[in-house]
Scaffold this active site. Structure first.
Site, mmCIF file in Angstrom:
data_model
loop_
_atom_site.group_PDB
_atom_site.id
_atom_site.type_symbol
_atom_site.label_atom_id
_atom_site.label_comp_id
_atom_site.label_asym_id
_atom_site.label_seq_id
_atom_site.Cartn_x
_atom_site.Cartn_y
_atom_site.Cartn_z
ATOM 1 N N ASP A 36 40.446 -36.852 -34.864
ATOM 2 C CA ASP A 36 41.793 -37.226 -34.412
ATOM 3 C C ASP A 36 42.364 -36.014 -33.677
ATOM 4 O O ASP A 36 41.786 -34.913 -33.728
ATOM 5 C CB ASP A 36 42.660 -37.603 -35.626
ATOM 6 C CG ASP A 36 44.023 -38.180 -35.233
ATOM 7 O OD1 ASP A 36 44.243 -38.448 -34.031
ATOM 8 O OD2 ASP A 36 44.871 -38.349 -36.132
ATOM 9 N N CYS A 72 40.978 -42.543 -33.508
ATOM 10 C CA CYS A 72 42.051 -43.550 -33.598
ATOM 11 C C CYS A 72 42.806 -43.700 -32.290
ATOM 12 O O CYS A 72 43.443 -44.718 -32.064
ATOM 13 C CB CYS A 72 43.003 -43.188 -34.722
ATOM 14 S SG CYS A 72 43.711 -41.546 -34.528
ATOM 15 N N ARG A 98 42.523 -53.272 -34.287
ATOM 16 C CA ARG A 98 43.898 -53.117 -34.779
ATOM 17 C C ARG A 98 44.633 -54.459 -34.755
ATOM 18 O O ARG A 98 45.483 -54.721 -35.591
ATOM 19 C CB ARG A 98 44.659 -52.082 -33.933
ATOM 20 C CG ARG A 98 44.158 -50.647 -34.046
ATOM 21 C CD ARG A 98 44.380 -50.077 -35.436
ATOM 22 N NE ARG A 98 45.752 -50.239 -35.851
ATOM 23 C CZ ARG A 98 46.759 -49.403 -35.548
ATOM 24 N NH1 ARG A 98 46.493 -48.314 -34.859
ATOM 25 N NH2 ARG A 98 47.984 -49.632 -35.957
HETATM 26 N N1 NVA Z 1 47.448 -38.032 -36.244
HETATM 27 C C1 NVA Z 1 48.029 -38.714 -35.104
HETATM 28 C C2 NVA Z 1 47.660 -40.149 -35.125
HETATM 29 C C3 NVA Z 1 48.170 -40.952 -33.964
HETATM 30 C C4 NVA Z 1 47.800 -42.401 -34.059
HETATM 31 C C5 NVA Z 1 49.527 -38.522 -35.094
HETATM 32 O O1 NVA Z 1 50.139 -38.657 -36.150
HETATM 33 O O2 NVA Z 1 50.092 -38.219 -34.035
HETATM 34 N N1 CP Z 2 46.050 -45.279 -33.181
HETATM 35 C C1 CP Z 2 47.374 -45.523 -33.032
HETATM 36 O O1 CP Z 2 48.097 -45.724 -33.989
HETATM 37 O O2 CP Z 2 47.799 -45.502 -31.746
HETATM 38 P P1 CP Z 2 49.304 -45.570 -31.240
HETATM 39 O O3 CP Z 2 49.958 -44.247 -31.601
HETATM 40 O O4 CP Z 2 49.220 -45.787 -29.769
HETATM 41 O O5 CP Z 2 49.992 -46.686 -31.956
#
Ligand code: NVA
Ligand code: CP
Length: 306
Positions: free
Chosen positions: A226, A266, A294
């Site tokens: 991530d 993700c 999703r």
């Molecule tokens: N770890 C990331 C996930 C985004 C879907 C965030 O929290 O920005």
């Molecule tokens: N993976 C995910 O939650 O993407 P978004 O931040 O675009 O919703």
């Protein structure tokens, strides 16, 4: 068995309940392909509150509500009185009088707990600083589609990441295995890690932390990462990038995984930071399937809880 419950964290559910979430998500995928989605949310309204940006979650969730016959109301924080200081408790009490369910992406996980408590309506976590359960459900759906079963996986990068917490919660509940390659500075908060470890112990799951990404990836079927800097962490961005620079998923690192291993993320991704372009855009990448799933997990969760 799940009707009326909130989904704030996968740890709040039994193995059987999580299996049900997965089963119904797979059913929803079939219904969607056959163009015969049941209108199980007919006449129901769901408020979707966002304190942070979103593409996948926002669109998959809103689409899921509409496909199931329900009405979504998207509330960006800046558009509602929450941004002018109205307490979360009051916002929740009022939403609870209007809608049948609340879904929220929040800066602080406690906001979700307040929304659930004071609205008295099923409340769904669309990502918090602590966890991202809907993402983990879509990810394990993708793993099952690729390998026919839930395989073990290796996460490389920020060991305190919210998506990782939900992946670990799933692993702990379902008795699976996850390896995490991360600098020792990055770990989930103590209380959530303690709950994950207790569940892992009960269900014979294996959760191992490594400092060497090559050792962690060796023999893996799934390599997951991530972003290094999550939303809300902009003030510590430089420090994180410095500490994580050896935890990039490169084509070289992927060679230590098994030959038919997949790469997962993700999204959104920062090419050149946590992952090399040739990996995420290469033949091993499963990121678009993850994103698509999703939708089906959103449909599954909505139809079960509401
Ligand atoms: N770890 C990331 C996930 C985004 C879907 C965030 O929290 O920005
Ligand atoms: N993976 C995910 O939650 O993407 P978004 O931040 O675009 O919703």
């Amino acid at each position: 068995m799940l009707k009326g419950k909130s989904l704030l964290c996968l740890l709040d559910f039994s193995k059987q309940e999580i299996e049900k979430m997965m089963e119904v998500s797979f059913q929803m995928k079939n219904f969607y392909i056959l163009r015969s989605v049941p209108r199980s949310l007919d006449g129901k309204t769901v408020a979707m509150l966002f304190e942070k940006p979103s593409t996948r979650t926002r669109v998959s969730f809103e689409t899921a509500i509409r496909l199931l016959g329900g009405n979504p109301i998207v509330l960006n924080k800046s558009d509602i009185q929450l941004s002018r200081g109205e307490p979360v408790e009051d916002t929740a009490r009022v939403l609870g009088r209007f809608v049948d369910g609340i879904a929220a992406r929040v800066l602080k996980h406690e906001t979700l707990e307040l929304l659930a408590k004071y609205s008295n309506k099923p409340t769904i976590n669309l990502l918090s600083d602590l966890s991202h359960p809907l993402q983990a459900l879509a990810d394990f759906m993708t793993i099952k589609e690729k390998f026919g079963e839930y395989t073990s996986l290796t996460f490389v990068g920020d060991g305190g990441d919210n998506v990782l917490v939900s992946l670990m919660a799933f692993v702990a509940k379902m008795g699976l295995e996850i390896k995490v390659a991360s600098p020792k500075e990055f770990r989930p908060k103590n209380d959530i890690m303690k709950r994950i470890e207790e569940e892992a112990e009960k269900n014979d799951a294996i959760i191992e932390f490594y400092e060497d990404p090559y050792e962690a990836v060796r023999g893996s079927k799934v390599v997951y990462t991530d972003v290094w800097v999550s939303m809300g962490q902009e003030n510590i961005a430089e420090k994180k990038k410095e500490l994580l620079r050896n935890y990039r998923v490169t084509a070289d690192l992927m060679k230590y995984a098994v030959k038919d291993a997949i790469f997962m993320h993700c999204l959104p991704a920062v090419r050149g930071e946590e992952v090399e372009k040739e990996v995420i855009d290469g033949p091993q990448s499963a990121v678009w399937d993850q994103a698509e799933n999703r939708l089906y997990t959103a449909m599954g969760i909505l139809s079960l809880l509401l």
